[in-house]
Design a protein around this motif. Structure first.
Motif, PDB file in Angstrom:
ATOM      1  N   SER A  69       0.829  -1.211   0.000  1.00 14.84           N
ATOM      2  CA  SER A  69       0.000   0.000   0.000  1.00 14.84           C
ATOM      3  C   SER A  69       0.862   1.258   0.000  1.00 14.84           C
ATOM      4  CB  SER A  69      -0.932   0.008   1.207  1.00 14.84           C
ATOM      5  OG  SER A  69      -0.184   0.118   2.405  1.00 14.84           O
ATOM      6  N   ASN A  70       2.137   1.123   0.358  1.00 13.71           N
ATOM      7  CA  ASN A  70       3.052   2.264   0.368  1.00 13.71           C
ATOM      8  C   ASN A  70       3.832   2.388  -0.934  1.00 13.71           C
ATOM      9  OD1 ASN A  70       2.257   2.746   2.986  1.00 13.71           O
ATOM     10  ND2 ASN A  70       3.939   1.600   3.870  1.00 13.71           N
ATOM     11  N   LEU A  71       3.515   1.560  -1.925  1.00 11.80           N
ATOM     12  CA  LEU A  71       4.224   1.569  -3.198  1.00 11.80           C
ATOM     13  C   LEU A  71       3.286   1.985  -4.321  1.00 11.80           C
ATOM     14  CD1 LEU A  71       6.118  -1.828  -2.887  1.00 11.80           C
ATOM     15  CD2 LEU A  71       7.014   0.446  -2.407  1.00 11.80           C
ATOM     16  N   SER A  72       3.851   2.702  -5.308  1.00  7.54           N
ATOM     17  CA  SER A  72       3.089   3.092  -6.488  1.00  7.54           C
ATOM     18  C   SER A  72       3.922   2.781  -7.720  1.00  7.54           C
ATOM     19  CB  SER A  72       2.765   4.582  -6.443  1.00  7.54           C
ATOM     20  OG  SER A  72       2.027   4.962  -7.571  1.00  7.54           O
ATOM     21  N   LEU A  73       3.294   2.219  -8.726  1.00  4.20           N
ATOM     22  CA  LEU A  73       3.979   1.838  -9.952  1.00  4.20           C
ATOM     23  C   LEU A  73       4.404   3.073 -10.735  1.00  4.20           C
ATOM     24  CD1 LEU A  73       4.495  -0.924 -11.501  1.00  4.20           C
ATOM     25  CD2 LEU A  73       2.649  -0.168 -12.969  1.00  4.20           C
ATOM     26  N   LEU A  74       5.578   3.005 -11.370  1.00  2.98           N
ATOM     27  CA  LEU A  74       6.058   4.090 -12.222  1.00  2.98           C
ATOM     28  C   LEU A  74       5.862   3.707 -13.680  1.00  2.98           C
ATOM     29  CD1 LEU A  74       9.410   5.130 -10.507  1.00  2.98           C
ATOM     30  CD2 LEU A  74       7.302   6.421 -10.578  1.00  2.98           C
ATOM     31  N   THR A  75       5.411   4.669 -14.489  1.00  3.94           N
ATOM     32  CA  THR A  75       5.260   4.437 -15.925  1.00  3.94           C
ATOM     33  C   THR A  75       6.622   4.585 -16.596  1.00  3.94           C
ATOM     34  OG1 THR A  75       4.793   6.764 -16.327  1.00  3.94           O
ATOM     35  CG2 THR A  75       2.905   5.320 -15.951  1.00  3.94           C
ATOM     36  N   LYS A  76       6.656   4.367 -17.904  1.00  2.00           N
ATOM     37  CA  LYS A  76       7.912   4.508 -18.654  1.00  2.00           C
ATOM     38  C   LYS A  76       8.419   5.951 -18.631  1.00  2.00           C
ATOM     39  CE  LYS A  76       7.093   0.632 -21.746  1.00  2.00           C
ATOM     40  NZ  LYS A  76       5.708   0.205 -21.587  1.00  2.00           N
ATOM     41  N   LYS A  77       7.499   6.906 -18.472  1.00  2.00           N
ATOM     42  CA  LYS A  77       7.876   8.320 -18.398  1.00  2.00           C
ATOM     43  C   LYS A  77       8.366   8.719 -17.011  1.00  2.00           C
ATOM     44  CE  LYS A  77       4.521   9.692 -21.892  1.00  2.00           C
ATOM     45  NZ  LYS A  77       3.244  10.354 -22.133  1.00  2.00           N
ATOM     46  N   GLY A  78       8.169   7.834 -16.015  1.00  5.36           N
ATOM     47  CA  GLY A  78       8.641   8.108 -14.661  1.00  5.36           C
ATOM     48  C   GLY A  78       7.615   8.734 -13.746  1.00  5.36           C
TER      49      GLY A  78
END
Length: 103
Positions: A69-78
């Motif tokens: 719950s403390n993590l968020s995915l990063l896209t290719k753009k960051g």
């Protein structure tokens, strides 16, 4: 059992807690504990006794798990994004809700 939106190999950003703002690659996901181990984040020092594998013993640095719950995915753009699931033909895929791109 819950379906995780973060998988091994994903690049994530910590969005809460002591390591807020840190980024890294997910090394392992612990499904039973709802936690993930992120490379270079939440590093602890573990004191080890001398053993056959490590005859010297000493202090070893290793990553400790962080709750998903403390993590968020990063896209290719960051940029951080939430993750959704959709059907593409007969295959279920993950997609970034911010940019609508398939992960």
């Amino acid at each position: 059992m819950t379906k995780f939106k973060i998988k091994t190999g994903d690049t994530v950003k910590v969005i809460a807690g002591d390591h807020k703002g840190s980024e890294g690659k997910v090394l392992k996901v612990l499904l039973d504990k709802n936690k993930a181990i992120v490379e270079g984040v939440n590093v602890i020092k573990k004191h080890t006794k001398p053993s056959a594998q490590n005859p010297q013993g000493g202090i070893v640095e290793k990553e400790a798990p962080i709750h998903v719950s403390n993590l968020s995915l990063l896209t290719k753009k960051g940029e951080t994004t939430r993750v959704g699931f959709k059907m593409e033909g007969d295959k279920k895929v993950r997609f970034a809700k911010k940019s609508n791109e398939v992960i």
